[in-house]
Motif scaffolding. Structure first.
Motif, PDB file in Angstrom:
ATOM      1  N   GLU A   1       0.829  -1.213   0.000  1.00 15.15           N
ATOM      2  CA  GLU A   1       0.000   0.000   0.000  1.00 15.15           C
ATOM      3  C   GLU A   1       0.862   1.261   0.000  1.00 15.15           C
ATOM      4  OE1 GLU A   1      -3.192   0.137  -0.231  1.00 15.15           O
ATOM      5  OE2 GLU A   1      -3.878   2.048   0.585  1.00 15.15           O
ATOM      6  N   ARG A   2       0.456   2.274  -0.791  1.00 18.87           N
ATOM      7  CA  ARG A   2       1.163   3.554  -0.835  1.00 18.87           C
ATOM      8  C   ARG A   2       0.512   4.576   0.081  1.00 18.87           C
ATOM      9  NH1 ARG A   2       3.202   4.758  -6.836  1.00 18.87           N
ATOM     10  NH2 ARG A   2       3.031   6.880  -6.034  1.00 18.87           N
ATOM     11  N   HIS A   3       1.362   5.385   0.745  1.00 13.24           N
ATOM     12  CA  HIS A   3       0.863   6.436   1.633  1.00 13.24           C
ATOM     13  C   HIS A   3       1.586   7.728   1.297  1.00 13.24           C
ATOM     14  CE1 HIS A   3      -1.061   3.379   4.204  1.00 13.24           C
ATOM     15  NE2 HIS A   3       0.028   2.661   3.978  1.00 13.24           N
ATOM     16  N   PRO A   4       0.949   8.880   1.565  1.00 11.14           N
ATOM     17  CA  PRO A   4       1.634  10.158   1.283  1.00 11.14           C
ATOM     18  C   PRO A   4       2.840  10.340   2.211  1.00 11.14           C
ATOM     19  CG  PRO A   4      -0.390  10.512   2.517  1.00 11.14           C
ATOM     20  CD  PRO A   4      -0.382   9.070   2.142  1.00 11.14           C
ATOM     21  N   PRO A   5       3.787  11.181   1.818  1.00 10.26           N
ATOM     22  CA  PRO A   5       5.005  11.383   2.624  1.00 10.26           C
ATOM     23  C   PRO A   5       4.709  12.201   3.870  1.00 10.26           C
ATOM     24  CG  PRO A   5       5.066  12.781   0.680  1.00 10.26           C
ATOM     25  CD  PRO A   5       3.818  11.964   0.573  1.00 10.26           C
ATOM     26  N   ALA A   6       4.321  11.532   4.950  1.00  7.20           N
ATOM     27  CA  ALA A   6       3.946  12.199   6.201  1.00  7.20           C
ATOM     28  C   ALA A   6       4.675  11.556   7.374  1.00  7.20           C
ATOM     29  CB  ALA A   6       2.440  12.101   6.385  1.00  7.20           C
ATOM     30  N   LEU A   7       4.365  12.032   8.581  1.00  6.19           N
ATOM     31  CA  LEU A   7       4.890  11.378   9.784  1.00  6.19           C
ATOM     32  C   LEU A   7       3.974  10.210  10.118  1.00  6.19           C
ATOM     33  CD1 LEU A   7       6.023  14.373  12.050  1.00  6.19           C
ATOM     34  CD2 LEU A   7       7.463  12.611  11.009  1.00  6.19           C
ATOM     35  N   LEU A   8       4.227   9.094   9.480  1.00  9.06           N
ATOM     36  CA  LEU A   8       3.373   7.920   9.589  1.00  9.06           C
ATOM     37  C   LEU A   8       4.252   6.758  10.039  1.00  9.06           C
ATOM     38  CD1 LEU A   8       0.346   7.645   8.833  1.00  9.06           C
ATOM     39  CD2 LEU A   8       1.099   6.638   6.673  1.00  9.06           C
ATOM     40  N   TYR A   9       3.736   5.942  10.962  1.00  8.80           N
ATOM     41  CA  TYR A   9       4.610   4.950  11.594  1.00  8.80           C
ATOM     42  C   TYR A   9       4.257   3.494  11.314  1.00  8.80           C
ATOM     43  CZ  TYR A   9       5.849   9.223  14.002  1.00  8.80           C
ATOM     44  OH  TYR A   9       6.234  10.507  14.271  1.00  8.80           O
ATOM     45  N   ALA A  10       3.133   3.296  10.618  1.00  5.99           N
ATOM     46  CA  ALA A  10       2.741   1.931  10.254  1.00  5.99           C
ATOM     47  C   ALA A  10       1.745   2.029   9.119  1.00  5.99           C
ATOM     48  CB  ALA A  10       2.099   1.217  11.444  1.00  5.99           C
ATOM     49  N   CYS A  11       1.633   0.970   8.367  1.00  8.28           N
ATOM     50  CA  CYS A  11       0.694   0.955   7.249  1.00  8.28           C
ATOM     51  C   CYS A  11      -0.731   1.097   7.786  1.00  8.28           C
ATOM     52  CB  CYS A  11       0.842  -0.356   6.474  1.00  8.28           C
ATOM     53  SG  CYS A  11      -0.369  -0.523   5.137  1.00  8.28           S
ATOM     54  N   ALA A  12      -1.468   2.077   7.251  1.00  9.63           N
ATOM     55  CA  ALA A  12      -2.828   2.324   7.718  1.00  9.63           C
ATOM     56  C   ALA A  12      -3.745   1.176   7.321  1.00  9.63           C
ATOM     57  CB  ALA A  12      -3.344   3.646   7.147  1.00  9.63           C
ATOM     58  N   ARG A  13      -3.333   0.395   6.334  1.00  8.43           N
ATOM     59  CA  ARG A  13      -4.195  -0.709   5.883  1.00  8.43           C
ATOM     60  C   ARG A  13      -3.938  -1.982   6.681  1.00  8.43           C
ATOM     61  NH1 ARG A  13      -4.279  -2.428  -0.377  1.00  8.43           N
ATOM     62  NH2 ARG A  13      -3.838  -4.610   0.082  1.00  8.43           N
ATOM     63  N   CYS A  14      -2.635  -2.360   6.787  1.00 11.82           N
ATOM     64  CA  CYS A  14      -2.375  -3.673   7.390  1.00 11.82           C
ATOM     65  C   CYS A  14      -1.489  -3.594   8.642  1.00 11.82           C
ATOM     66  CB  CYS A  14      -1.723  -4.600   6.363  1.00 11.82           C
ATOM     67  SG  CYS A  14       0.039  -4.291   6.096  1.00 11.82           S
ATOM     68  N   GLY A  15      -1.059  -2.398   9.004  1.00 10.43           N
ATOM     69  CA  GLY A  15      -0.220  -2.276  10.196  1.00 10.43           C
ATOM     70  C   GLY A  15       1.241  -2.627   9.951  1.00 10.43           C
ATOM     71  N   GLY A  16       1.615  -2.846   8.708  1.00 10.44           N
ATOM     72  CA  GLY A  16       2.974  -3.293   8.382  1.00 10.44           C
ATOM     73  C   GLY A  16       4.013  -2.181   8.447  1.00 10.44           C
ATOM     74  N   VAL A  17       5.269  -2.598   8.285  1.00  9.40           N
ATOM     75  CA  VAL A  17       6.417  -1.680   8.277  1.00  9.40           C
ATOM     76  C   VAL A  17       6.365  -0.807   7.024  1.00  9.40           C
ATOM     77  CG1 VAL A  17       8.925  -1.606   7.987  1.00  9.40           C
ATOM     78  CG2 VAL A  17       7.897  -3.186   9.661  1.00  9.40           C
ATOM     79  N   LEU A  18       6.594   0.491   7.210  1.00  7.29           N
ATOM     80  CA  LEU A  18       6.641   1.406   6.068  1.00  7.29           C
ATOM     81  C   LEU A  18       8.080   1.684   5.653  1.00  7.29           C
ATOM     82  CD1 LEU A  18       3.937   4.046   7.090  1.00  7.29           C
ATOM     83  CD2 LEU A  18       3.709   2.144   5.452  1.00  7.29           C
ATOM     84  N   GLU A  19       8.269   1.918   4.359  1.00  3.69           N
ATOM     85  CA  GLU A  19       9.583   2.369   3.896  1.00  3.69           C
ATOM     86  C   GLU A  19       9.400   3.552   2.952  1.00  3.69           C
ATOM     87  OE1 GLU A  19      11.565  -0.739   1.761  1.00  3.69           O
ATOM     88  OE2 GLU A  19      10.025  -0.895   0.226  1.00  3.69           O
ATOM     89  N   VAL A  20      10.480   4.332   2.795  1.00  2.03           N
ATOM     90  CA  VAL A  20      10.439   5.461   1.875  1.00  2.03           C
ATOM     91  C   VAL A  20      10.680   4.928   0.465  1.00  2.03           C
ATOM     92  CG1 VAL A  20      11.504   7.651   1.210  1.00  2.03           C
ATOM     93  CG2 VAL A  20      11.291   7.040   3.645  1.00  2.03           C
ATOM     94  N   ALA A  21       9.803   5.270  -0.450  1.00  2.00           N
ATOM     95  CA  ALA A  21       9.992   4.903  -1.857  1.00  2.00           C
ATOM     96  C   ALA A  21      10.271   6.185  -2.621  1.00  2.00           C
ATOM     97  CB  ALA A  21       8.749   4.213  -2.398  1.00  2.00           C
ATOM     98  N   GLY A  22      11.344   6.167  -3.405  1.00  2.00           N
ATOM     99  CA  GLY A  22      11.731   7.376  -4.120  1.00  2.00           C
ATOM    100  C   GLY A  22      12.773   8.162  -3.340  1.00  2.00           C
ATOM    101  N   GLU A  23      13.260   9.214  -3.958  1.00  2.00           N
ATOM    102  CA  GLU A  23      14.342  10.016  -3.371  1.00  2.00           C
ATOM    103  C   GLU A  23      14.021  11.485  -3.579  1.00  2.00           C
ATOM    104  OE1 GLU A  23      17.692   8.658  -5.658  1.00  2.00           O
ATOM    105  OE2 GLU A  23      17.960   6.849  -4.434  1.00  2.00           O
TER     106      GLU A  23
END
Lengths: 407, 407
Positions: free
Chosen positions: A10-32
């Motif tokens: 799942e994709r999320h906007p670049p915010a202060l977010l600490y877990a996937c809002a859909r499944c609770g999984g680990v988030l990573e930064v995609a892109g640079e």
């Protein structure tokens, strides 16, 4: 640039977010960010040389004290001390970061991005090093910091955190209790959470540069294995990702303490998922993390280790002490128990035939010996009091004797 | 390349020589090795990038752990905290050296040259930092080391020295007693003496690179003043020499502790020669050197300070504690009392009108706060125990209160 869940994609906007809002999984930064290389020489001499690869969009938000770009050296005397070993040992000396541990990489990136996103304060749960780093960088930036650590954290780390003026909370019990409290406080105070598990993707993202630095230092030829002290495992991910960016790969070895080894337990049992550890008990405070409540972090690390063809290894406290001595007495490197754990694992893997004698390996020396002087203070030493320094002949005899001692 | 007496000008061959054979004066290295820039990236990322300017003739003798080339940063929050100050403060962060102090520069150069000249062991008298450095570098090189320190040396430094496997002698009384004993032992054992007063010219010589680094970082424009923590004073010489090599000069400020200030006393009295200090008494262990028996070292430093149009300044222990707090809480820099002494001097000089409010100054932050955790541990801090981390509301109230505290 966005945030992506490593589990469900799942994709999320670049915010202060600490877990996937859909499944609770680990988030990573995609892109640079593609940010231009900074003009400031202080930044060019830090990991921000590669600002383009990180998540901060404007250079004015960067909080740096010269983190990253740490030395990496061969360890010839250590190589010679390992029976039958004919390969190469490289020490990636993360003790040389500003606050004495690799956590400065995460905190510099995480705090800078938090400020860019409007945060006015930071919270960090820590076994000590991330807290010290957060306290130092928050001081430099002039923002308030609340640091939450287990009450039994080594004195060297506690003193360091307090010195930087942070509010420091000492919490009874293991690290996961501090972790929970920090999450609650961050939410309630509206502060950014810089806890350096997989919680803050902007922080973890910076660790890929450590992997890139390894490849640069080795002239683009991948090592056979990289040994990484492992609590929840962000540095395992960072090394893997950095090697990948350089088009390379290596066996990843997650090193845990035998007294707190949830990832090793799952690895050895062939399990797909990591379960929490009940009662951590080890001198390696930096990796004493039972993962209670965020077992998914461990499961993700386990997957990275397996995908690399690597392994997870647990080392006893006595092996840690021996590794600390080896590093200090053979290579002049003063590392805390956690920082020395890769060297302990190396000896064990060679003895168990888990590593070819001609392998080229990198050991991540994650934290400075100063952090935990007590762990050294109790070791045997060649220290003598001299009551009468004017009796040179007597002192010289004492010296001769001490120099001849085997210890 | 030869050795030259700074007092009588007598030339001596390039050997392990510790004083002018003619007049007993301080020796310095005249000339340079011209050694080609090293191919090894680990050396290129250290002060040995400038190997051509140092005294070692063959690269294989170099013992390095990535010393020198330390960060130098502006200190904006510290600048704002000094009443009426409108200039620039730069922190030359020598805490980032391998063993946590600028002594690594001297020891790397001194040990390398000693090995080239055939030494098979080293002795070092120290207030702690040079001893820790010598122990670490000797471990890396695999040669025996005898370290002599005052019995009251801070625990952090003692533990570090012992960890590296050196023979460690704790001598009752002030530093000059350790100094004498080390000289005797070096002679008797045939070991090189790495004591980091002006004794070893090959070691002191390397400090000029710190001055060159300052000029490089400032884009070739000299600062108005450089503030240097000063025991006997080799770093004062190094900074002056390095600035000179870049065709520049600055006012040199020798900073001493009020409880051990032989150079300041002579400076203020307008004396030509420094006399020894009877009873050192200060928390700044790194510059607690009474110069008993080697007063000429102090006289030489006094001359350098006067020639630069600079001054010698003494700071009280309370001012040192305040400077430690300022550095840690405003700039994220964790420095031991000696390392913070330039910041204490800066505040004092501004108040006394000894420095223009628009001056551009460099503070040499010589040693890490880890070295002397006790000096921080006794300061007031915002530390609280949390018995029940699950009562989030109560902990949040505690945090609010702590964050609002002025301290």
């Amino acid at each position: 640039m966005h945030l992506r869940c490593v589990d469900c994609g799942e994709r999320h906007p670049p915010a202060l977010l600490y877990a996937c809002a859909r499944c609770g999984g680990v988030l990573e930064v995609a892109g640079e960010s593609g940010l231009a290389a900074p003009a400031d020489p202080s930044l060019r001499d830090s990991m921000w040389r590669d600002a383009a690869r990180l998540g901060v969009l404007e250079a004015r938000h960067i909080v740096s004290m010269g983190e990253g770009q740490t030395p990496m050296r061969r360890a010839p005397r250590l190589e010679a001390a390992l029976p039958g070993f004919r390969g190469e040992i490289w020490l990636k000396d993360e003790t040389r970061n500003p606050s004495g541990s690799f956590k400065d990489r995460l905190v510099s990136a995480g705090l800078s991005k938090a400020l860019e996103l409007g945060a006015r304060g930071v919270v960090c749960a820590s076994s000590g090093n991330a807290g010290a780093s957060t306290a130092a960088y928050a001081a430099r930036a002039g923002v308030p910091a609340v640091i939450v650590v287990p009450a039994h954290t080594p004195a060297g780390k506690v003193t360091q955190i307090a010195a930087h003026g942070a509010v420091l909370l000492l919490v009874e019990g293991h690290y996961s209790r501090s972790y929970d409290l920090a999450r609650g406080l961050a939410e309630r105070h509206g502060f950014a959470n810089l806890t350096t598990t997989f919680l803050n993707p902007w922080a973890v993202d910076a660790l890929k540069l450590a992997g890139l630095e390894i490849m640069e230092r080795l002239g683009g030829v991948a090592p056979d294995a990289v040994l990484v002290p492992t609590g929840s495992g962000p540095l395992v991910k960072g090394v893997a990702q950095g090697l990948g960016l350089a088009g390379a790969a290596a066996r990843l070895v997650a090193v845990q303490a035998a007294g707190c080894a949830p990832i090793v337990r799952a690895f050895e049992a062939g399990e797909a998922a990591v379960t929490a550890w009940d009662m951590p008990r080890t001198i390696a405070s930096g990796i004493s993390d039972p993962l209670i409540g965020y077992e998914r972090d461990g499961t993700y690390t386990l997957r990275l280790v397996r995908n690399s063809g690597g392994l997870a290894v647990a080392v006893e406290d006595d092996a840690l002490r021996r590794a600390m001595r080896d590093l200090a007495r053979l290579e002049g490197v003063y590392a805390e128990p956690t920082g020395a754990s890769p060297v302990a694992a190396l000896r064990q893997m060679l003895a168990a035939g888990q590593l070819a004698p001609e392998a080229r390996v990198v050991c991540m020396i994650t934290g400075h010996g100063f952090k935990d002087g007590a762990a050294f203070a109790e070791m045997p030493a060649r220290t003598h009091r001299v009551a009468d320094p004017e009796d040179l002949a007597a002192v010289a005899r004492l010296c001769d004797h001490a120099l001849a001692e085997k210890d």
